[in-house]
Scaffold this motif. Structure first.
Motif: not given
Lengths: 179, 102
Positions: A62, A66, B38, B42, B71, B75
């Motif tokens: 993340y 991302i 996102e 989460n 995810a 994205s």
């Protein structure tokens, strides 16, 4: 209050504050950078809860991959151009969405406080996880035994995602009608 | 093992989730919409990890692993769509994307 609890509340307050910044700030670049901080706070909470592999993945995937992708796209689309300077939506829609979200949130909090959560404990309490060599080892073992087929299907999903995003973002040679 | 009461953690997850949902509903910049999605993902991940820790099941963390993979793919594809959209329509405003409107 134990130090873990203090750190949990610290990370929770940080996450809520910076997610509000993400949602409310007009400039998406500022939002993206505060989203990185939200992801780091989440990683801290995962570590507090004993999910160390998930915490590492959170930081690597993340906050690393991302967010780099997102910030790259924001820079590519030139955040200063007026096309990115958005107004919010119409005020009735905004009020309705906020009221709906607040109602649902209140209902969820009420349900969490009053519901009975625990049907029965599983077979991996913390001391057994420690005997087996930690949560990372246990998760990795599960990943390649019980979850082997979903894991392999995931690779097909990633391949499809790569091909799809390259196809979408590629500059088309053929002239289509003007959209 | 879990330092704070479980309902507190779950309420925190719900707060993050509904902040993200409000962002999806309110904002019109498609990049902010993706970031809000996102946030919601989460929040769900943290809910799964909380239940995994509270119920002594590691399977919740496996679900989180797969959600993180999905995810990442989501994205990547979503940002590819944003780039294609910006190239054809010169906007990231979701209200101006009306190609299907009769």
């Amino acid at each position: 209050m134990s130090p873990e609890a203090i750190f949990f509340y610290l990370f929770a307050v940080m996450a809520v504050a910076f997610s509000l910044v993400t949602v409310l700030k007009r400039n998406p670049a500022v939002g993206a950078f505060s989203l990185v901080l939200v992801f780091f706070s989440f990683a801290g909470i995962y570590a507090i809860l004993g999910a160390h592999l998930v915490a590492a993945l959170q930081v690597v995937v993340y906050a690393g991959a991302i967010m780099v992708l997102l910030i790259f796209v924001i820079m590519l689309l030139n955040a200063d151009s007026p096309s990115l300077d958005m107004d919010r939506t119409h005020w009735t829609l905004r009020a309705l969405s906020l009221a709906g979200c607040a109602t649902l949130f209140a209902f969820f909090v009420w349900a969490f406080q009053n519901g009975s959560l625990f049907p029965q404990p599983g077979q991996f309490p913390p001391q057994r996880v420690a005997e087996l060599g930690g949560s990372t080892k246990l998760i990795s073992y599960l990943m390649f035994t019980e979850y082997l087929y979903p894991f392999e299907v995931t690779s097909a999903l990633i391949l499809a995602g790569i091909v799809g995003s390259v196809t979408l973002a590629k500059r088309q040679k053929v002239k289509r009608g003007k959209a | 093992m879990i330092p704070v009461p479980v309902p507190v953690i779950l309420s925190f997850c719900a707060a993050i989730f509904f902040i993200g949902l409000a962002g999806v509903l309110i904002r019109r910049n498609i990049l902010v919409v993706i970031m809000s999605i996102e946030l919601m993902l989460n929040a769900v991940n943290l809910t799964l990890v909380t239940f995994s820790a509270a119920l002594d099941h590691p399977h919740g963390q496996m679900a989180v692993f797969f959600i993180i993979v999905v995810a990442a793919v989501e994205s990547a594809v979503g940002l590819g769509l944003v780039i294609a959209l910006f190239r054809t329509m010169r906007t990231v405003d979701t209200d101006q994307i009306q190609l299907l409107k009769g």
